[in-house]
Design an enzyme around this catalytic site. Structure first.
Site: not given
Ligand code: WQD
Length: 334
Positions: A126, A150, A154
């Protein structure tokens, strides 16, 4: 090749399995169905309902369930390991769960691979291994300082793989996924993740009327529209990356650590706008406070994947990401 896909009934695993089946490989899926779904299994593949914490069961699977076999020839040419818990936020509250499943489970997989004579492992790593970016786009030389437990699991698994290579001759591909999203562009996979926390499924649930609104986690970041920017990579692209990576490590007898990202940054607001346009639904959204631990911007350099695997994201534009996902969610709209 004959391939054991561990976690092959999950969201990414099922797309990977589909791609390998399409390319004529033989597949056995090993999955405990904790988040994987029976409906994500395909008739052409074998399925073993098993847990990576059950070492005996895993060993039976890895050795073809024949502990008295005369031949010591390996049954599988490769393992693709996608079995893990993946909620970064939860990992900070329940590290034990991530230690046991992600780390102990992987050690079981590595030991079963050694016992079964399986020399090739493709591992779902990741972009979370990098932590807060020191520069962008993130390339594979960027220091790894995971910000959440997490990501730490990894990174540790990547290190275990390095040791098993030195000591046991395992070849590996660590695939550092950025933000996995989208659904099979041919519409063959429809299993919905339960209680999603990732942005795109959350938006889709709001579009389908399953939740009242999307909460935007902060609009005061140092980004063009103030909302978080991420590198979304389509699961069909990820699946093709697994295929290319396995071909690379088997052909060159060489391990590999590589990013899989689209190299394009898309903001939360841009994703919501695209989803409104494509679904034709209003999708209410409200700005709330920042989510702790969220960097402003994450984008990948996929130069290495391009150079060594000939891989480039083909399906990871916002329209394809949203359209393929809405195709699945619209059937559930209220
Ligand atoms: C994306 C953007 C949020 C939800 C995660 C894991 C990471 C990897 C990928 C696997 C950010 C914003 C989100 C919501 C929002 N996983 N958001 N409202 O955090 O970039 O990554 O998935 O390996 O380890 O941490 O992904 O989809 O949660 O967020 O505004 O309800 O959307 O702040 O900018 P993230 P995400």
């Amino acid at each position: 090749m004959n391939i054991l896909i561990i976690g092959g009934a999950g969201y990414i695993g099922s797309h990977v399995a589909r791609e390998f089946l399409d390319q004529g490989h033989r597949i056995t899926v090993y999955d405990n169905l904790s988040s994987g779904l029976r409906e994500n299994l395909f008739p052409e593949e074998a399925f073993i309902h098993g847990d990576i914490l059950d070492y005996t069961g895993l060993l039976r699977a890895a050795t073809g369930d024949n502990t008295h076999r005369v031949s010591k020839m390996p049954v599988f040419d490769a393992i693709i390991h996608l079995a893990a818990f993946k909620a970064a936020g939860e990992s900070m509250i329940k590290p034990e769960k991530y230690s046991v499943n992600n780390i102990t489970g992987t050690i079981n997989i590595l030991n079963a691979a050694v016992e079964g004579g399986i020399k090739n492992i493709v591992f779902s790593s990741s972009a979370a291994v990098y932590g807060e970016p020191e520069y962008l786009p993130l390339d594979e030389k960027h220091p790894t300082n995971p910000e959440n437990y997490y990501g730490f699991t990894k990174r540790e698994i990547e290190l275990f793989l390095g040791w098993y290579e030195k000591l046991k001759g395992i070849r590996f591909a660590n695939l550092r996924y950025f933000n996995a999203a989208g659904y099979d562009v041919k519409g063959r996979i429809k299993g919905l993740e339960q209680n999603p926390a990732n942005l795109i499924p959350v938006i889709m649930e709001a579009a389908a009327g399953k939740r009242p609104e999307v909460q935007i986690f902060g609009d005061d970041y140092d980004t063009p529209d103030g909302t978080g920017v991420r590198d979304y990579v389509h699961v069909n692209d990820l699946a093709l990356g697994h295929l290319a990576a396995l071909e690379y490590i088997t052909r060159n007898d060489k391990s590999l650590t590589v990013n899989l990202g689209s190299e394009t940054g898309i903001s939360v607001k841009e994703i919501i706008e695209a989803a409104r346009r494509i679904s034709g639904k209003p999708i209410p959204a409200r700005i709330v406070g920042r989510r702790p631990g969220d960097p402003a911007k994450l984008t990948a350099s996929s130069k290495l994947a391009h150079e060594v695997l000939g891989w480039t994201a083909r399906y990871s534009d916002p329209d394809t990401l949203i359209r393929s996902t809405w195709e699945v969610y619209k059937g559930t709209a209220k």
